[in-house]
Design a protein around this motif. Sequence first.
Motif, PDB file in Angstrom:
ATOM      1  N   LEU A 218       0.857  -1.187   0.000  1.00  0.00           N
ATOM      2  CA  LEU A 218       0.000   0.000   0.000  1.00  0.00           C
ATOM      3  C   LEU A 218       0.890   1.233   0.000  1.00  0.00           C
ATOM      4  N   MET A 219       0.657   2.136  -0.955  1.00  0.00           N
ATOM      5  CA  MET A 219       1.401   3.390  -1.031  1.00  0.00           C
ATOM      6  C   MET A 219       0.506   4.542  -0.597  1.00  0.00           C
ATOM      7  N   ILE A 220       1.030   5.410   0.273  1.00  0.00           N
ATOM      8  CA  ILE A 220       0.274   6.552   0.784  1.00  0.00           C
ATOM      9  C   ILE A 220       1.033   7.815   0.432  1.00  0.00           C
ATOM     10  N   GLY A 221       0.395   8.718  -0.289  1.00  0.00           N
ATOM     11  CA  GLY A 221       1.068   9.950  -0.659  1.00  0.00           C
ATOM     12  C   GLY A 221       0.137  10.920  -1.335  1.00  0.00           C
ATOM     13  N   PRO A 222       0.553  12.184  -1.470  1.00  0.00           N
ATOM     14  CA  PRO A 222      -0.303  13.220  -2.077  1.00  0.00           C
ATOM     15  C   PRO A 222      -0.479  12.994  -3.567  1.00  0.00           C
ATOM     16  N   PRO A 223      -1.439  13.670  -4.192  1.00  0.00           N
ATOM     17  CA  PRO A 223      -1.640  13.530  -5.638  1.00  0.00           C
ATOM     18  C   PRO A 223      -0.389  13.965  -6.406  1.00  0.00           C
ATOM     19  N   GLY A 224      -0.076  13.236  -7.458  1.00  0.00           N
ATOM     20  CA  GLY A 224       1.051  13.599  -8.296  1.00  0.00           C
ATOM     21  C   GLY A 224       2.407  13.153  -7.791  1.00  0.00           C
ATOM     22  N   SER A 225       2.435  12.335  -6.752  1.00  0.00           N
ATOM     23  CA  SER A 225       3.728  11.897  -6.206  1.00  0.00           C
ATOM     24  C   SER A 225       4.297  10.690  -6.944  1.00  0.00           C
ATOM     25  N   GLY A 226       3.511  10.101  -7.844  1.00  0.00           N
ATOM     26  CA  GLY A 226       4.031   9.008  -8.668  1.00  0.00           C
ATOM     27  C   GLY A 226       3.564   7.626  -8.279  1.00  0.00           C
ATOM     28  N   MET A 344      -0.484 -10.307  -6.730  1.00  0.00           N
ATOM     29  CA  MET A 344       0.190  -9.345  -5.870  1.00  0.00           C
ATOM     30  C   MET A 344      -0.686  -8.096  -5.805  1.00  0.00           C
ATOM     31  N   LEU A 345      -1.194  -7.783  -4.630  1.00  0.00           N
ATOM     32  CA  LEU A 345      -2.061  -6.614  -4.468  1.00  0.00           C
ATOM     33  C   LEU A 345      -1.205  -5.368  -4.258  1.00  0.00           C
ATOM     34  N   VAL A 346      -1.378  -4.398  -5.131  1.00  0.00           N
ATOM     35  CA  VAL A 346      -0.721  -3.100  -4.993  1.00  0.00           C
ATOM     36  C   VAL A 346      -1.825  -2.053  -4.947  1.00  0.00           C
ATOM     37  N   SER A 347      -1.837  -1.258  -3.906  1.00  0.00           N
ATOM     38  CA  SER A 347      -2.891  -0.259  -3.752  1.00  0.00           C
ATOM     39  C   SER A 347      -2.277   1.096  -3.431  1.00  0.00           C
ATOM     40  N   ALA A 348      -3.057   2.140  -3.663  1.00  0.00           N
ATOM     41  CA  ALA A 348      -2.583   3.504  -3.424  1.00  0.00           C
ATOM     42  C   ALA A 348      -3.713   4.329  -2.839  1.00  0.00           C
ATOM     43  N   MET A 349      -3.343   5.292  -2.003  1.00  0.00           N
ATOM     44  CA  MET A 349      -4.336   6.168  -1.390  1.00  0.00           C
ATOM     45  C   MET A 349      -3.686   7.490  -1.025  1.00  0.00           C
ATOM     46  N   ASN A 350      -4.529   8.509  -0.886  1.00  0.00           N
ATOM     47  CA  ASN A 350      -4.076   9.781  -0.355  1.00  0.00           C
ATOM     48  C   ASN A 350      -4.090   9.704   1.165  1.00  0.00           C
ATOM     49  N   PRO A 351      -3.308  10.544   1.851  1.00  0.00           N
ATOM     50  CA  PRO A 351      -3.320  10.499   3.323  1.00  0.00           C
ATOM     51  C   PRO A 351      -4.581  11.093   3.938  1.00  0.00           C
TER      52      PRO A 351
END
Length: 509
Positions: A218-226, A344-351
Amino acid sequence: MLAKVNSSAVIGIDAFLVEVEVDITPGLPFFATVGLPEAAVKESKERVRTAINNSGYDFPDDRITVNLAPAHIKKEGTGFDLPMALGILGATGLIAPQSLERYMILGELSLDGGIRPVNGSLPMAIAAKQYNFEGIIVPAENGAEASVVQDVPVFPMKNLPEVVDFFLGFNDVEPLKTDIDSIFNERDAYEVDFSEVAGQEHVKRALEIAAAGGHNLLMIGPPGSGKTMLSRRIPSILPPFTFAEAIETTKIFSVVGMLEKDRALITRRPFRAPHHTISDAGLIGGGQVPRPGEVSLAHNGVLFLDELPEFKKHVLEVLRQPLEDLRVTISRATSTITYPSSFMLVSAMNPCPCGYYGDSTHKCTCSPQQIKKYRSKISGPLLDRIDLHVEVPAVSYKDLLGKIESETSESIRSRITAAREIQSQRFKKSKNFCNAQMSSRQIKQHCAVSEASNRLLETAVDKLGLSARAYNRVLKIARTIADLSGEKNMDIQHLSEAIQYRTLDRSSF
């Protein structure tokens, strides 16, 4: 007169033998299909009658009964058209019935006698090999995928007269052969590469660990961070497909009808990125006629869920079973179907809802209650099943200039392949393929830690409040980090790096 033609149907991703029995007796014109046919199979009588007439053959004006055995299993699809037509021509004496029984036959008929492609020809060709048929007759467009099955001749046909002439001995059709080695050697190069990503070296390291051990991330970061850009490049660093993995993945796409025309085999790991409006049936599979969902289409590849909190909560919760069991079971009143779903589960979200909580250049406009509500959309049990939590900060201007050359996907993939080979040897006596699939017993066997490491783990459990499942996942990650380093034993630095990938367990986040 009675004629029998062998065909096939699919349950899940595996095919079973269907015997098409055609009986013609004197009487008023009548055409009945029995053996639990669904709507498309029942309608085949009109296609069969018209195709036979338009191909220049006589359709009998008698009582025709077609039985699809075994009669207790529901028959779906249009692949029984060609077997029915050949059965009728065999029962009228045009074709010797004995010759029909030596082959497996499938195909949908058009009204002019042409043969249209059907779904699931790859698993059906595998079934033809298992039942030792002399060959399998398939539509021309399905020839490529069926021919990857070795030791069973595949005869692709374009129309009904061509098939009739084949059985009458008027034309010699050469079986289609496919060179498997050449397919793998000619696999397409990935269009994206990790060298194109500016900065984010610590995130790339986390992705390398996740790919090496098959861990969920899981990746957590602001919009546009890649986050999305990085995720789409993960398949380029995963180990190359083995033949067994390619066959199993291709079977799923074949059953759904998503295999590209004239493509014999899927040789690149799938990357599936469903929209957050997807339903639970679309993600897991299901429907009135059960079909594989996105988790099965991502089998042996990557399932990417962008904007994770935007998915409906009940949709996310149904991910628990495939994440743990590596398969999906769909139960209906008449049957229970199981699809593989080792992905492999890869997910992304904003904080936070606005996306800028903790960002140094943008001010967050969300209240604490909004942030809490936003994060609570992802349940604790689901987070426990995600091994690595990684913060992805905004990219700096210095990194965007790209003066420092980034490592290529090929270079990263070589280390990951070496680590997977270590795991393959470790689990050669079990059904596991990577560290993420280790059982509790295997964790005790392969993840022994020193006294100093034990004290570090004890502190982490007390301070972070790790659950038993999260504790085991830290050990699995540490084992993967050690494998990437080529070290036999886990050390304290491996555990230290593994613990830092539990971002959402830290109260500071």
